[in-house]
Write a protein that holds these residues in place. Structure first.
Motif, mmCIF file in Angstrom:
data_model
loop_
_atom_site.group_PDB
_atom_site.id
_atom_site.type_symbol
_atom_site.label_atom_id
_atom_site.label_comp_id
_atom_site.label_asym_id
_atom_site.label_seq_id
_atom_site.Cartn_x
_atom_site.Cartn_y
_atom_site.Cartn_z
ATOM 1 N N ARG A 53 -3.641 50.455 -96.221
ATOM 2 C CA ARG A 53 -3.023 49.161 -95.899
ATOM 3 C C ARG A 53 -3.213 48.814 -94.429
ATOM 4 O O ARG A 53 -3.460 47.672 -94.064
ATOM 5 C CB ARG A 53 -1.524 49.194 -96.219
ATOM 6 C CG ARG A 53 -1.194 48.524 -97.536
ATOM 7 C CD ARG A 53 0.300 48.462 -97.766
ATOM 8 N NE ARG A 53 0.666 49.595 -98.603
ATOM 9 C CZ ARG A 53 1.519 50.554 -98.265
ATOM 10 N NH1 ARG A 53 2.151 50.515 -97.134
ATOM 11 N NH2 ARG A 53 1.771 51.542 -99.073
ATOM 12 N N LYS A 54 -3.106 49.817 -93.595
ATOM 13 C CA LYS A 54 -3.229 49.604 -92.152
ATOM 14 C C LYS A 54 -4.674 49.294 -91.746
ATOM 15 O O LYS A 54 -4.909 48.469 -90.853
ATOM 16 C CB LYS A 54 -2.758 50.870 -91.425
ATOM 17 C CG LYS A 54 -2.871 50.830 -89.937
ATOM 18 C CD LYS A 54 -2.389 52.145 -89.347
ATOM 19 C CE LYS A 54 -2.641 52.212 -87.859
ATOM 20 N NZ LYS A 54 -2.261 53.512 -87.305
ATOM 21 N N GLN A 62 -6.631 39.408 -90.985
ATOM 22 C CA GLN A 62 -5.525 38.454 -90.967
ATOM 23 C C GLN A 62 -4.622 38.632 -89.741
ATOM 24 O O GLN A 62 -3.846 37.752 -89.414
ATOM 25 C CB GLN A 62 -4.681 38.592 -92.232
ATOM 26 C CG GLN A 62 -5.445 38.225 -93.478
ATOM 27 C CD GLN A 62 -4.651 38.520 -94.741
ATOM 28 O OE1 GLN A 62 -3.513 38.969 -94.674
ATOM 29 N NE2 GLN A 62 -5.250 38.270 -95.886
ATOM 30 N N SER A 63 -4.721 39.779 -89.084
ATOM 31 C CA SER A 63 -3.867 40.014 -87.908
ATOM 32 C C SER A 63 -4.696 39.880 -86.630
ATOM 33 O O SER A 63 -5.920 39.894 -86.660
ATOM 34 C CB SER A 63 -3.227 41.396 -87.977
ATOM 35 O OG SER A 63 -4.202 42.388 -87.758
ATOM 36 N N ASP A 64 -4.026 39.765 -85.517
ATOM 37 C CA ASP A 64 -4.706 39.600 -84.234
ATOM 38 C C ASP A 64 -4.980 40.931 -83.538
ATOM 39 O O ASP A 64 -5.764 40.989 -82.591
ATOM 40 C CB ASP A 64 -3.853 38.734 -83.298
ATOM 41 C CG ASP A 64 -3.692 37.326 -83.831
ATOM 42 O OD1 ASP A 64 -4.578 36.871 -84.584
ATOM 43 O OD2 ASP A 64 -2.682 36.676 -83.501
ATOM 44 N N VAL A 65 -4.334 42.008 -83.991
ATOM 45 C CA VAL A 65 -4.417 43.301 -83.312
ATOM 46 C C VAL A 65 -5.235 44.271 -84.165
ATOM 47 O O VAL A 65 -5.004 44.409 -85.365
ATOM 48 C CB VAL A 65 -3.004 43.871 -83.072
ATOM 49 C CG1 VAL A 65 -3.078 45.210 -82.372
ATOM 50 C CG2 VAL A 65 -2.152 42.893 -82.302
ATOM 51 N N ARG A 69 -7.827 53.247 -82.503
ATOM 52 C CA ARG A 69 -8.858 53.248 -81.461
ATOM 53 C C ARG A 69 -9.981 52.260 -81.759
ATOM 54 O O ARG A 69 -11.000 52.264 -81.095
ATOM 55 C CB ARG A 69 -9.460 54.646 -81.357
ATOM 56 C CG ARG A 69 -8.460 55.722 -80.993
ATOM 57 C CD ARG A 69 -9.121 57.067 -81.085
ATOM 58 N NE ARG A 69 -9.708 57.211 -82.420
ATOM 59 C CZ ARG A 69 -9.622 58.282 -83.169
ATOM 60 N NH1 ARG A 69 -8.999 59.327 -82.741
ATOM 61 N NH2 ARG A 69 -10.170 58.334 -84.361
ATOM 62 N N CYS A 70 -9.825 51.452 -82.762
ATOM 63 C CA CYS A 70 -10.870 50.508 -83.162
ATOM 64 C C CYS A 70 -10.995 49.391 -82.129
ATOM 65 O O CYS A 70 -10.005 48.823 -81.691
ATOM 66 C CB CYS A 70 -10.563 49.917 -84.529
ATOM 67 S SG CYS A 70 -10.443 51.158 -85.822
ATOM 68 N N THR A 71 -12.239 49.090 -81.777
ATOM 69 C CA THR A 71 -12.487 48.031 -80.801
ATOM 70 C C THR A 71 -13.174 46.819 -81.412
ATOM 71 O O THR A 71 -13.299 45.798 -80.755
ATOM 72 C CB THR A 71 -13.358 48.559 -79.643
ATOM 73 O OG1 THR A 71 -14.581 49.065 -80.186
ATOM 74 C CG2 THR A 71 -12.625 49.639 -78.866
ATOM 75 N N SER A 72 -13.625 46.963 -82.673
ATOM 76 C CA SER A 72 -14.273 45.844 -83.356
ATOM 77 C C SER A 72 -14.027 45.963 -84.853
ATOM 78 O O SER A 72 -13.562 46.998 -85.339
ATOM 79 C CB SER A 72 -15.777 45.843 -83.070
ATOM 80 O OG SER A 72 -16.384 46.969 -83.685
ATOM 81 N N ASP A 75 -15.828 48.929 -86.329
ATOM 82 C CA ASP A 75 -15.086 50.187 -86.184
ATOM 83 C C ASP A 75 -14.006 50.309 -87.260
ATOM 84 O O ASP A 75 -13.781 51.386 -87.809
ATOM 85 C CB ASP A 75 -14.423 50.282 -84.810
ATOM 86 C CG ASP A 75 -15.417 50.477 -83.687
ATOM 87 O OD1 ASP A 75 -16.583 50.806 -83.967
ATOM 88 O OD2 ASP A 75 -15.022 50.288 -82.519
ATOM 89 N N VAL A 76 -13.342 49.207 -87.553
ATOM 90 C CA VAL A 76 -12.297 49.200 -88.582
ATOM 91 C C VAL A 76 -12.909 49.535 -89.931
ATOM 92 O O VAL A 76 -12.366 50.360 -90.684
ATOM 93 C CB VAL A 76 -11.584 47.832 -88.633
ATOM 94 C CG1 VAL A 76 -10.640 47.758 -89.819
ATOM 95 C CG2 VAL A 76 -10.836 47.576 -87.343
#
Length: 101
Positions: A53-54, A62-65, A69-72, A75-76
């Motif tokens: 979920r995270k 959908q979120s701004d953050v 440690r993901c920067t893009s 990475d996610v």
């Protein structure tokens, strides 16, 4: 020369070939899911769902953050793929047993 019963680095890497990501890195599913080796199937599923979920790319978009440690977004996606692959290893008793040996 190794002692009887000890595995060489070549033996260990041969056993872990099934547990490599597309880029060739060996996955430690316990470390990625932040679990102990004696975790129950219920704990594994709960932790996977929480991390999924995270880290799921659709939820992050959908979120701004960005999480951890993901920067893009790339990475996610990679982190989410590692979590998903780790869950696939630990959720199947036969695969988990192969990993644990």
């Amino acid at each position: 020369k190794t002692k009887f019963g000890q595995k060489t680095d070549a033996d260990v890497s041969r056993f872990l070939t099934d547990f490599r990501t597309a880029d060739g890195k060996v996955v430690n599913p316990y470390k990625i899911l932040r679990l102990s080796r004696n975790a129950t199937p219920i704990e594994i599923k709960q932790t996977y769902r929480k991390l999924s979920r995270k880290l799921h790319p659709d939820m992050v978009a959908q979120s701004d953050v960005l999480p951890g440690r993901c920067t893009s977004m790339e990475d996610v996606r990679e982190e989410w793929e590692r979590v998903k692959f780790s869950y696939e290893i630990l959720s199947d008793p036969k695969t988990r047993k192969n990993y644990d040996r």
